[in-house]
Design a protein around this motif. Structure first.
Motif, PDB file in Angstrom:
ATOM      1  N   GLY A 255       0.800  -1.221   0.000  1.00  0.00           N
ATOM      2  CA  GLY A 255       0.000   0.000   0.000  1.00  0.00           C
ATOM      3  C   GLY A 255       0.826   1.261   0.000  1.00  0.00           C
ATOM      4  N   GLY A 256       2.040   1.154  -0.534  1.00  0.00           N
ATOM      5  CA  GLY A 256       2.924   2.314  -0.566  1.00  0.00           C
ATOM      6  C   GLY A 256       2.412   3.412  -1.474  1.00  0.00           C
ATOM      7  N   ILE A 257       2.979   4.584  -1.296  1.00  0.00           N
ATOM      8  CA  ILE A 257       2.650   5.726  -2.140  1.00  0.00           C
ATOM      9  C   ILE A 257       3.862   6.055  -3.003  1.00  0.00           C
ATOM     10  CG2 ILE A 257       0.995   6.639  -0.473  1.00  0.00           C
ATOM     11  CD1 ILE A 257       3.111   8.722   0.328  1.00  0.00           C
ATOM     12  N   THR A 258       3.635   6.793  -4.077  1.00  0.00           N
ATOM     13  CA  THR A 258       4.741   7.103  -4.974  1.00  0.00           C
ATOM     14  C   THR A 258       5.467   8.369  -4.539  1.00  0.00           C
ATOM     15  OG1 THR A 258       3.276   8.336  -6.457  1.00  0.00           O
ATOM     16  CG2 THR A 258       3.646   6.000  -6.959  1.00  0.00           C
ATOM     17  N   ASP A 259       6.748   8.372  -4.842  1.00  0.00           N
ATOM     18  CA  ASP A 259       7.569   9.564  -4.654  1.00  0.00           C
ATOM     19  C   ASP A 259       7.831  10.122  -6.053  1.00  0.00           C
ATOM     20  OD1 ASP A 259       9.413  11.524  -4.187  1.00  0.00           O
ATOM     21  OD2 ASP A 259      10.901  10.227  -3.232  1.00  0.00           O
ATOM     22  N   PRO A 260       7.111  11.168  -6.465  1.00  0.00           N
ATOM     23  CA  PRO A 260       7.226  11.665  -7.836  1.00  0.00           C
ATOM     24  C   PRO A 260       8.380  12.648  -8.057  1.00  0.00           C
ATOM     25  CG  PRO A 260       5.561  12.912  -6.671  1.00  0.00           C
ATOM     26  CD  PRO A 260       6.076  11.884  -5.695  1.00  0.00           C
ATOM     27  N   ARG A 261       9.108  12.963  -7.007  1.00  0.00           N
ATOM     28  CA  ARG A 261      10.156  13.985  -7.125  1.00  0.00           C
ATOM     29  C   ARG A 261      11.284  13.515  -8.048  1.00  0.00           C
ATOM     30  NH1 ARG A 261      12.736  14.589  -1.855  1.00  0.00           N
ATOM     31  NH2 ARG A 261      12.623  12.316  -2.009  1.00  0.00           N
ATOM     32  N   PRO A 262      11.813  14.387  -8.873  1.00  0.00           N
ATOM     33  CA  PRO A 262      12.944  14.001  -9.724  1.00  0.00           C
ATOM     34  C   PRO A 262      14.211  13.791  -8.894  1.00  0.00           C
ATOM     35  CG  PRO A 262      12.492  16.340  -9.964  1.00  0.00           C
ATOM     36  CD  PRO A 262      11.378  15.770  -9.123  1.00  0.00           C
ATOM     37  N   LEU A 263      14.998  12.798  -9.286  1.00  0.00           N
ATOM     38  CA  LEU A 263      16.266  12.513  -8.615  1.00  0.00           C
ATOM     39  C   LEU A 263      17.363  13.303  -9.323  1.00  0.00           C
ATOM     40  CD1 LEU A 263      15.850   8.655  -8.132  1.00  0.00           C
ATOM     41  CD2 LEU A 263      15.373  10.492  -6.494  1.00  0.00           C
ATOM     42  N   ARG A 264      17.877  14.289  -8.627  1.00  0.00           N
ATOM     43  CA  ARG A 264      18.899  15.162  -9.216  1.00  0.00           C
ATOM     44  C   ARG A 264      20.038  15.439  -8.224  1.00  0.00           C
ATOM     45  NH1 ARG A 264      15.910  14.012 -12.790  1.00  0.00           N
ATOM     46  NH2 ARG A 264      14.968  15.367 -14.362  1.00  0.00           N
ATOM     47  N   PHE A 265      20.102  14.674  -7.156  1.00  0.00           N
ATOM     48  CA  PHE A 265      21.056  15.001  -6.099  1.00  0.00           C
ATOM     49  C   PHE A 265      22.498  14.991  -6.603  1.00  0.00           C
ATOM     50  CE2 PHE A 265      23.603  14.468  -2.298  1.00  0.00           C
ATOM     51  CZ  PHE A 265      22.974  15.307  -1.394  1.00  0.00           C
ATOM     52  N   MET A 266      22.845  14.008  -7.405  1.00  0.00           N
ATOM     53  CA  MET A 266      24.236  13.911  -7.843  1.00  0.00           C
ATOM     54  C   MET A 266      24.644  15.089  -8.721  1.00  0.00           C
ATOM     55  SD  MET A 266      24.656   9.813  -8.515  1.00  0.00           S
ATOM     56  CE  MET A 266      26.445   9.910  -8.756  1.00  0.00           C
ATOM     57  N   THR A 267      23.827  15.409  -9.712  1.00  0.00           N
ATOM     58  CA  THR A 267      24.205  16.511 -10.596  1.00  0.00           C
ATOM     59  C   THR A 267      24.070  17.871  -9.916  1.00  0.00           C
ATOM     60  OG1 THR A 267      21.988  16.416 -11.576  1.00  0.00           O
ATOM     61  CG2 THR A 267      23.771  15.301 -12.767  1.00  0.00           C
ATOM     62  N   GLU A 268      23.195  17.979  -8.925  1.00  0.00           N
ATOM     63  CA  GLU A 268      23.063  19.247  -8.214  1.00  0.00           C
ATOM     64  C   GLU A 268      24.106  19.400  -7.102  1.00  0.00           C
ATOM     65  OE1 GLU A 268      18.980  19.497  -6.971  1.00  0.00           O
ATOM     66  OE2 GLU A 268      18.260  19.892  -9.012  1.00  0.00           O
ATOM     67  N   HIS A 269      24.850  18.337  -6.834  1.00  0.00           N
ATOM     68  CA  HIS A 269      25.934  18.389  -5.842  1.00  0.00           C
ATOM     69  C   HIS A 269      27.214  17.844  -6.484  1.00  0.00           C
ATOM     70  CE1 HIS A 269      22.254  18.506  -3.426  1.00  0.00           C
ATOM     71  NE2 HIS A 269      22.963  19.158  -2.532  1.00  0.00           N
ATOM     72  N   ARG A 270      27.489  18.343  -7.666  1.00  0.00           N
ATOM     73  CA  ARG A 270      28.590  17.832  -8.482  1.00  0.00           C
ATOM     74  C   ARG A 270      29.914  17.799  -7.732  1.00  0.00           C
ATOM     75  NH1 ARG A 270      30.090  19.999 -14.614  1.00  0.00           N
ATOM     76  NH2 ARG A 270      31.701  18.407 -15.065  1.00  0.00           N
ATOM     77  N   SER A 271      30.189  18.808  -6.943  1.00  0.00           N
ATOM     78  CA  SER A 271      31.487  18.890  -6.261  1.00  0.00           C
ATOM     79  C   SER A 271      31.661  17.805  -5.200  1.00  0.00           C
ATOM     80  CB  SER A 271      31.658  20.269  -5.620  1.00  0.00           C
ATOM     81  OG  SER A 271      30.663  20.494  -4.634  1.00  0.00           O
ATOM     82  N   SER A 272      30.580  17.168  -4.797  1.00  0.00           N
ATOM     83  CA  SER A 272      30.665  16.098  -3.788  1.00  0.00           C
ATOM     84  C   SER A 272      31.051  14.759  -4.396  1.00  0.00           C
ATOM     85  CB  SER A 272      29.320  15.961  -3.065  1.00  0.00           C
ATOM     86  OG  SER A 272      28.996  17.143  -2.368  1.00  0.00           O
ATOM     87  N   TYR A 273      31.066  14.674  -5.730  1.00  0.00           N
ATOM     88  CA  TYR A 273      31.359  13.423  -6.419  1.00  0.00           C
ATOM     89  C   TYR A 273      32.556  13.645  -7.347  1.00  0.00           C
ATOM     90  CZ  TYR A 273      26.674  12.156  -4.838  1.00  0.00           C
ATOM     91  OH  TYR A 273      25.559  11.895  -4.066  1.00  0.00           O
ATOM     92  N   PRO A 274      33.759  13.268  -6.912  1.00  0.00           N
ATOM     93  CA  PRO A 274      34.958  13.526  -7.729  1.00  0.00           C
ATOM     94  C   PRO A 274      34.851  13.035  -9.164  1.00  0.00           C
ATOM     95  CG  PRO A 274      35.586  12.777  -5.538  1.00  0.00           C
ATOM     96  CD  PRO A 274      34.090  12.641  -5.614  1.00  0.00           C
ATOM     97  N   ALA A 275      34.171  11.909  -9.386  1.00  0.00           N
ATOM     98  CA  ALA A 275      34.059  11.376 -10.745  1.00  0.00           C
ATOM     99  C   ALA A 275      33.305  12.325 -11.672  1.00  0.00           C
ATOM    100  CB  ALA A 275      33.373  10.011 -10.723  1.00  0.00           C
ATOM    101  N   LEU A 276      32.463  13.178 -11.104  1.00  0.00           N
ATOM    102  CA  LEU A 276      31.655  14.080 -11.928  1.00  0.00           C
ATOM    103  C   LEU A 276      32.443  15.297 -12.422  1.00  0.00           C
ATOM    104  CD1 LEU A 276      28.134  14.049 -10.231  1.00  0.00           C
ATOM    105  CD2 LEU A 276      29.181  12.436 -11.833  1.00  0.00           C
ATOM    106  N   ALA A 277      33.703  15.384 -12.046  1.00  0.00           N
ATOM    107  CA  ALA A 277      34.554  16.443 -12.599  1.00  0.00           C
ATOM    108  C   ALA A 277      34.758  16.232 -14.097  1.00  0.00           C
ATOM    109  CB  ALA A 277      35.905  16.465 -11.884  1.00  0.00           C
ATOM    110  N   ASP A 278      34.629  14.989 -14.536  1.00  0.00           N
ATOM    111  CA  ASP A 278      34.711  14.663 -15.961  1.00  0.00           C
ATOM    112  C   ASP A 278      33.379  15.026 -16.606  1.00  0.00           C
ATOM    113  OD1 ASP A 278      34.200  12.959 -18.345  1.00  0.00           O
ATOM    114  OD2 ASP A 278      36.173  12.118 -17.885  1.00  0.00           O
TER     115      ASP A 278
END
Length: 200
Positions: free
Chosen positions: A72-95
């Protein structure tokens, strides 16, 4: 690391499942099957960085069963953008190429329904959650689906609790709280994803 705990326990169990002595090669193979999209390791972008996709991708391949909708769960419709919106927290995203591919991955996930059990409903479905089910803790933090992963644990008293690697680090433990109490203590928690492992 909480996800490492979940993957390692399942990998040990599956590597031992055929009756032959397990090996590090089997263990690594099992971890790879769970950790990478489609079970194929192909660089940083092939990893299942968002745990809700870890569940959905694993369900497609018979590794876990997503119980969210059935409970009986409900949906989470929010877009997942944490990685691209926190680019500096992920060294691999420097590329730039890696950053672009992660962005494409996030946008592809927009069409995937994510069902979680709200924290005020956990008590009502607790009897349907079994010892060893994979739990993931949904969050209200913008852009991200899950902040922690663990296992459901029932002691001899039958009370539903949590076996996990603590957020603050340290030894793996059985939390001194019931599952509903544990969820209530997580800052900005909204509920749980539930995914029983399958023998795959």
């Amino acid at each position: 690391d909480c996800v490492t705990l979940v993957e390692s326990c399942l990998a040990v169990a599956r590597a031992s499942d055929d009756g032959t002595p397990p090996s590090w090669m089997q263990f690594a193979h099992e971890v790879g099957r769970m950790r990478y999209r489609g079970g194929k390791r192909d660089g940083y972008t092939s990893r299942l960085h968002y745990f809700s996709e870890w569940i959905s991708d694993g369900e497609k391949r018979g590794l876990v069963h997503d119980l969210g909708k059935e409970l009986g769960g409900i949906t989470d419709p929010r877009p997942l953008r944490f990685m691209t919106e926190h680019r500096s927290s992920y060294p691999a995203l420097a590329d730039d190429a890696v950053f672009a591919e992660i962005g494409n991955m996030e946008r592809r996930l927009d069409s995937a329904a994510r069902y979680y059990v709200p924290k005020d409903r956990i008590d009502s479905v607790a009897d349907q959650i079994q010892n060893g089910d994979v739990l993931a803790f949904a969050t209200a933090i913008p852009g991200i689906d899950v902040t922690h992963a663990a296992y459901a644990y029932r002691g001899n008293n039958g009370v539903l609790g949590v076996l996990h690697a603590p957020l603050s680090g340290g030894a793996v433990e059985i939390a001194h709280f019931t599952l509903p109490e544990y969820v209530a203590r997580i800052k900005r928690s909204t509920g749980i994803y539930v995914a029983p492992p399958l023998s795959a």
